[in-house]
Scaffold this motif. Structure first.
Motif, mmCIF file in Angstrom:
data_model
loop_
_atom_site.group_PDB
_atom_site.id
_atom_site.type_symbol
_atom_site.label_atom_id
_atom_site.label_comp_id
_atom_site.label_asym_id
_atom_site.label_seq_id
_atom_site.Cartn_x
_atom_site.Cartn_y
_atom_site.Cartn_z
ATOM 1 N N ASN A 156 13.980 8.059 9.393
ATOM 2 C CA ASN A 156 14.064 7.215 10.579
ATOM 3 C C ASN A 156 12.962 6.174 10.469
ATOM 4 O O ASN A 156 11.837 6.506 10.086
ATOM 5 N N TYR A 157 13.291 4.915 10.790
ATOM 6 C CA TYR A 157 12.308 3.835 10.706
ATOM 7 C C TYR A 157 12.301 3.009 11.970
ATOM 8 O O TYR A 157 13.362 2.756 12.567
ATOM 9 N N TYR B 7 4.672 10.708 1.625
ATOM 10 C CA TYR B 7 4.207 9.361 1.296
ATOM 11 C C TYR B 7 4.838 8.320 2.221
ATOM 12 O O TYR B 7 5.935 8.527 2.741
ATOM 13 N N LEU B 8 4.143 7.210 2.359
ATOM 14 C CA LEU B 8 4.704 6.043 3.036
ATOM 15 C C LEU B 8 4.409 4.840 2.157
ATOM 16 O O LEU B 8 3.259 4.404 2.067
ATOM 17 N N GLN B 9 5.443 4.341 1.505
ATOM 18 C CA GLN B 9 5.312 3.131 0.694
ATOM 19 C C GLN B 9 5.524 1.934 1.599
ATOM 20 O O GLN B 9 6.569 1.817 2.245
ATOM 21 N N ARG C 54 11.186 -2.612 4.601
ATOM 22 C CA ARG C 54 9.871 -2.845 3.985
ATOM 23 C C ARG C 54 9.141 -1.541 3.669
ATOM 24 O O ARG C 54 8.401 -1.474 2.687
ATOM 25 N N PHE C 55 9.326 -0.536 4.497
ATOM 26 C CA PHE C 55 8.629 0.740 4.330
ATOM 27 C C PHE C 55 9.617 1.808 3.867
ATOM 28 O O PHE C 55 10.794 1.782 4.249
ATOM 29 N N THR C 56 9.111 2.747 3.074
ATOM 30 C CA THR C 56 9.921 3.863 2.625
ATOM 31 C C THR C 56 9.117 5.142 2.735
ATOM 32 O O THR C 56 7.999 5.229 2.190
ATOM 33 N N ILE C 57 9.674 6.123 3.434
ATOM 34 C CA ILE C 57 9.034 7.421 3.558
ATOM 35 C C ILE C 57 9.684 8.378 2.551
ATOM 36 O O ILE C 57 10.886 8.308 2.304
ATOM 37 N N LEU D 47 0.862 -1.182 0.000
ATOM 38 C CA LEU D 47 0.000 0.000 0.000
ATOM 39 C C LEU D 47 0.896 1.229 0.000
ATOM 40 O O LEU D 47 2.009 1.188 0.531
ATOM 41 N N ARG D 48 0.375 2.313 -0.558
ATOM 42 C CA ARG D 48 1.070 3.596 -0.444
ATOM 43 C C ARG D 48 0.139 4.589 0.211
ATOM 44 O O ARG D 48 -0.927 4.893 -0.325
ATOM 45 N N LEU D 49 0.558 5.068 1.367
ATOM 46 C CA LEU D 49 -0.200 6.094 2.073
ATOM 47 C C LEU D 49 0.282 7.468 1.648
ATOM 48 O O LEU D 49 1.470 7.678 1.403
#
Length: 126
Positions: A59-60, A80-82, A67-70, A18-20
């Motif tokens: 920062n994650y 965005y948050l991929q 797994r996530f990319t901001i 999902l992409r937020l």
């Protein structure tokens, strides 16, 4: 009026993506650090990922690293948050938040953030 609006949540199967999006209105994001936070039922709100105003620092949480990319597009006033390889433990309400802060380091300290969106539900389930 300063406002943050999240979108892009939904129901997805484990392993899906999902992409937020977090769109700002009433102010420009250029001088604001942005964070994504989530809250699962019965749990405290936790920082997921944060990005500095320049975008040069991110920062994650350990649980989402790899797994996530901001990312941010200041021209579109949007962050965005991929989210890839989603797991059931990623389920929760996801909030974006902003604070006027031009420090170099991205920091995911909940109490630091002043402006919050209404949240978007992410459900990871088969």
């Amino acid at each position: 009026q300063l406002q943050l609006v999240e979108s892009g949540g939904g129901l997805v199967q484990p392993g899906g993506s999902l992409r937020l999006s977090c769109a700002a209105s009433g102010f420009t994001l250029d001088y604001y650090a942005i964070g994504w936070f989530r809250q699962a039922p019965g749990k405290e709100r936790e920082g997921v990922s944060c990005i500095s105003s320049s975008g040069g620092s991110t920062n994650y949480a350990d649980s989402v690293k790899g797994r996530f990319t901001i990312s941010r597009d200041n021209a579109k006033n949007t962050v965005y948050l991929q989210m890839n390889s989603l797991k059931p433990d990623d389920t929760g309400v996801y909030y974006c938040a902003a604070v006027r802060f031009t420090g170099v380091q991205a920091m995911c300290i909940t109490a630091m953030y002043r402006y919050w969106g209404q949240g978007t539900q992410v459900t990871v389930s088969s």
